[in-house]
Design a protein around this motif. Structure first.
Motif, PDB file in Angstrom:
ATOM      1  N   HIS A  60       0.831  -1.204   0.000  1.00 42.18           N
ATOM      2  CA  HIS A  60       0.000   0.000   0.000  1.00 42.18           C
ATOM      3  C   HIS A  60       0.869   1.259   0.000  1.00 42.18           C
ATOM      4  N   ALA A  61       1.916   1.274   0.812  1.00 44.38           N
ATOM      5  CA  ALA A  61       2.800   2.447   0.880  1.00 44.38           C
ATOM      6  C   ALA A  61       3.462   2.714  -0.464  1.00 44.38           C
ATOM      7  N   VAL A  62       3.922   1.665  -1.128  1.00 44.97           N
ATOM      8  CA  VAL A  62       4.559   1.839  -2.436  1.00 44.97           C
ATOM      9  C   VAL A  62       3.544   2.351  -3.452  1.00 44.97           C
ATOM     10  N   ALA A  63       2.332   1.793  -3.423  1.00 45.57           N
ATOM     11  CA  ALA A  63       1.292   2.221  -4.363  1.00 45.57           C
ATOM     12  C   ALA A  63       0.890   3.677  -4.116  1.00 45.57           C
ATOM     13  N   VAL A  64       0.743   4.054  -2.857  1.00 39.47           N
ATOM     14  CA  VAL A  64       0.371   5.439  -2.531  1.00 39.47           C
ATOM     15  C   VAL A  64       1.499   6.394  -2.934  1.00 39.47           C
ATOM     16  N   ASP A  65       2.744   6.020  -2.636  1.00 40.19           N
ATOM     17  CA  ASP A  65       3.888   6.863  -3.015  1.00 40.19           C
ATOM     18  C   ASP A  65       3.940   7.091  -4.519  1.00 40.19           C
ATOM     19  N   ALA A  66       3.545   6.075  -5.288  1.00 37.03           N
ATOM     20  CA  ALA A  66       3.583   6.170  -6.748  1.00 37.03           C
ATOM     21  C   ALA A  66       2.265   6.692  -7.321  1.00 37.03           C
ATOM     22  N   SER A  67       1.320   7.042  -6.448  1.00 35.53           N
ATOM     23  CA  SER A  67      -0.008   7.535  -6.853  1.00 35.53           C
ATOM     24  C   SER A  67      -0.718   6.556  -7.793  1.00 35.53           C
ATOM     25  N   LEU A  68      -0.658   5.281  -7.458  1.00 30.55           N
ATOM     26  CA  LEU A  68      -1.295   4.261  -8.279  1.00 30.55           C
ATOM     27  C   LEU A  68      -2.736   4.037  -7.838  1.00 30.55           C
ATOM     28  N   SER A  69      -3.573   3.717  -8.797  1.00 31.63           N
ATOM     29  CA  SER A  69      -4.949   3.348  -8.490  1.00 31.63           C
ATOM     30  C   SER A  69      -4.982   1.873  -8.107  1.00 31.63           C
ATOM     31  N   ALA A  70      -6.141   1.414  -7.679  1.00 35.97           N
ATOM     32  CA  ALA A  70      -6.291   0.004  -7.301  1.00 35.97           C
ATOM     33  C   ALA A  70      -5.976  -0.908  -8.477  1.00 35.97           C
ATOM     34  N   SER A  71      -6.405  -0.532  -9.659  1.00 36.31           N
ATOM     35  CA  SER A  71      -6.148  -1.388 -10.824  1.00 36.31           C
ATOM     36  C   SER A  71      -4.679  -1.354 -11.246  1.00 36.31           C
ATOM     37  N   GLU A  72      -4.009  -0.258 -10.970  1.00 33.29           N
ATOM     38  CA  GLU A  72      -2.598  -0.139 -11.358  1.00 33.29           C
ATOM     39  C   GLU A  72      -1.647  -0.787 -10.353  1.00 33.29           C
ATOM     40  N   CYS A  73      -2.092  -0.971  -9.119  1.00 36.85           N
ATOM     41  CA  CYS A  73      -1.188  -1.466  -8.074  1.00 36.85           C
ATOM     42  C   CYS A  73      -0.693  -2.878  -8.353  1.00 36.85           C
ATOM     43  N   GLU A  74      -1.436  -3.642  -9.132  1.00 32.79           N
ATOM     44  CA  GLU A  74      -1.017  -5.007  -9.421  1.00 32.79           C
ATOM     45  C   GLU A  74       0.259  -5.048 -10.261  1.00 32.79           C
ATOM     46  N   ALA A  75       0.605  -3.945 -10.883  1.00 29.92           N
ATOM     47  CA  ALA A  75       1.827  -3.893 -11.690  1.00 29.92           C
ATOM     48  C   ALA A  75       3.072  -3.625 -10.840  1.00 29.92           C
ATOM     49  N   LEU A  76       2.888  -3.441  -9.530  1.00 32.27           N
ATOM     50  CA  LEU A  76       4.035  -3.192  -8.651  1.00 32.27           C
ATOM     51  C   LEU A  76       4.994  -4.373  -8.688  1.00 32.27           C
ATOM     52  N   PRO A  77       6.274  -4.104  -8.867  1.00 36.89           N
ATOM     53  CA  PRO A  77       7.247  -5.199  -8.767  1.00 36.89           C
ATOM     54  C   PRO A  77       7.347  -5.683  -7.320  1.00 36.89           C
ATOM     55  N   LEU A  78       7.469  -6.977  -7.138  1.00 36.93           N
ATOM     56  CA  LEU A  78       7.609  -7.510  -5.783  1.00 36.93           C
ATOM     57  C   LEU A  78       8.848  -6.960  -5.103  1.00 36.93           C
ATOM     58  N   SER A  79       9.865  -6.656  -5.888  1.00 35.54           N
ATOM     59  CA  SER A  79      11.088  -6.108  -5.305  1.00 35.54           C
ATOM     60  C   SER A  79      10.818  -4.769  -4.614  1.00 35.54           C
ATOM     61  N   ALA A  80       9.910  -3.964  -5.166  1.00 34.05           N
ATOM     62  CA  ALA A  80       9.571  -2.680  -4.545  1.00 34.05           C
ATOM     63  C   ALA A  80       8.833  -2.895  -3.224  1.00 34.05           C
ATOM     64  N   VAL A  81       7.972  -3.896  -3.177  1.00 37.48           N
ATOM     65  CA  VAL A  81       7.256  -4.224  -1.944  1.00 37.48           C
ATOM     66  C   VAL A  81       8.255  -4.734  -0.897  1.00 37.48           C
ATOM     67  N   ALA A  82       9.171  -5.593  -1.324  1.00 32.34           N
ATOM     68  CA  ALA A  82      10.192  -6.121  -0.407  1.00 32.34           C
ATOM     69  C   ALA A  82      11.062  -4.991   0.141  1.00 32.34           C
ATOM     70  N   ASP A  83      11.453  -4.067  -0.729  1.00 33.32           N
ATOM     71  CA  ASP A  83      12.258  -2.928  -0.279  1.00 33.32           C
ATOM     72  C   ASP A  83      11.509  -2.087   0.748  1.00 33.32           C
ATOM     73  N   ALA A  84      10.218  -1.886   0.524  1.00 35.92           N
ATOM     74  CA  ALA A  84       9.421  -1.091   1.462  1.00 35.92           C
ATOM     75  C   ALA A  84       9.270  -1.808   2.804  1.00 35.92           C
ATOM     76  N   ALA A  85       9.162  -3.129   2.766  1.00 39.61           N
ATOM     77  CA  ALA A  85       8.977  -3.892   4.012  1.00 39.61           C
ATOM     78  C   ALA A  85      10.173  -3.759   4.937  1.00 39.61           C
TER      79      ALA A  85
END
Length: 166
Positions: A60-85
């Motif tokens: 959620h933090a990565v998606a909000v930082d990138a101003s992504l919509s719910a439909s766009e958030c699925e394109a997040l790379p897992l590496s970005a989520v891992a980095d945020a964690a």
């Protein structure tokens, strides 16, 4: 009507809920994770739920930082989520959350995460350890994949194929 912000959280929460069941397709991984949680002094049920919510918060933090919509958030790379964690401060993970949650489990889990974050000392160490567990889980799932750069969409598709509940 559900706002896009609420839908974004729901997609991120779903990602958090399916992560461990997908990892546990190799049953020995669950035993090792539970051993680590016990060695860290973390109750298994609480630790696994915090891993879920930490994954959700990171996505959620990565998606909000990138101003992504719910439909766009699925394109997040897992590496970005891992980095945020592991790379974001606890308060950064809590920023931008919905005011209320449709699922009471999410509301309670976020409140528990807040308590751990604000308590400090041992609780902060436990959140740090759980963040590394999220990173490890995402790395294992990415290593299993045949695609080069795994995204949240790939994980959600795998969860649907495995018949995991939404």
């Amino acid at each position: 009507m559900t706002s896009d912000h609420d839908m974004l959280w729901r997609r991120c929460a779903y990602l958090g809920r399916v992560l461990l069941p997908l990892l546990d397709q190799e049953p020995w991984r669950q035993g090792r994770r539970r051993e680590r949680l016990c060695a860290w002094g973390i109750d298994v049920a609480v630790g696994e739920r915090l891993i879920e919510v930490l994954t959700s918060l990171a996505a959620h933090a990565v998606a909000v930082d990138a101003s992504l919509s719910a439909s766009e958030c699925e394109a997040l790379p897992l590496s970005a989520v891992a980095d945020a964690a592991t790379g974001k401060q606890d308060f950064e993970l809590l920023a931008g959350l919905p005011d209320t949650f449709a699922d009471d489990r999410d509301d309670i889990a976020v409140k528990v995460f807040r308590l751990y974050a604000y308590k400090g000392d041992q609780s902060s160490l436990q959140l740090l350890r759980l963040g590394t567990e999220v990173r490890h889980t995402l790395a294992v799932l990415a290593a299993r994949a045949s695609v080069r750069s795994l995204t949240c969409r790939d994980i959600l598709r795998e969860a649907d194929e495995a018949g995991l509940p939404q």
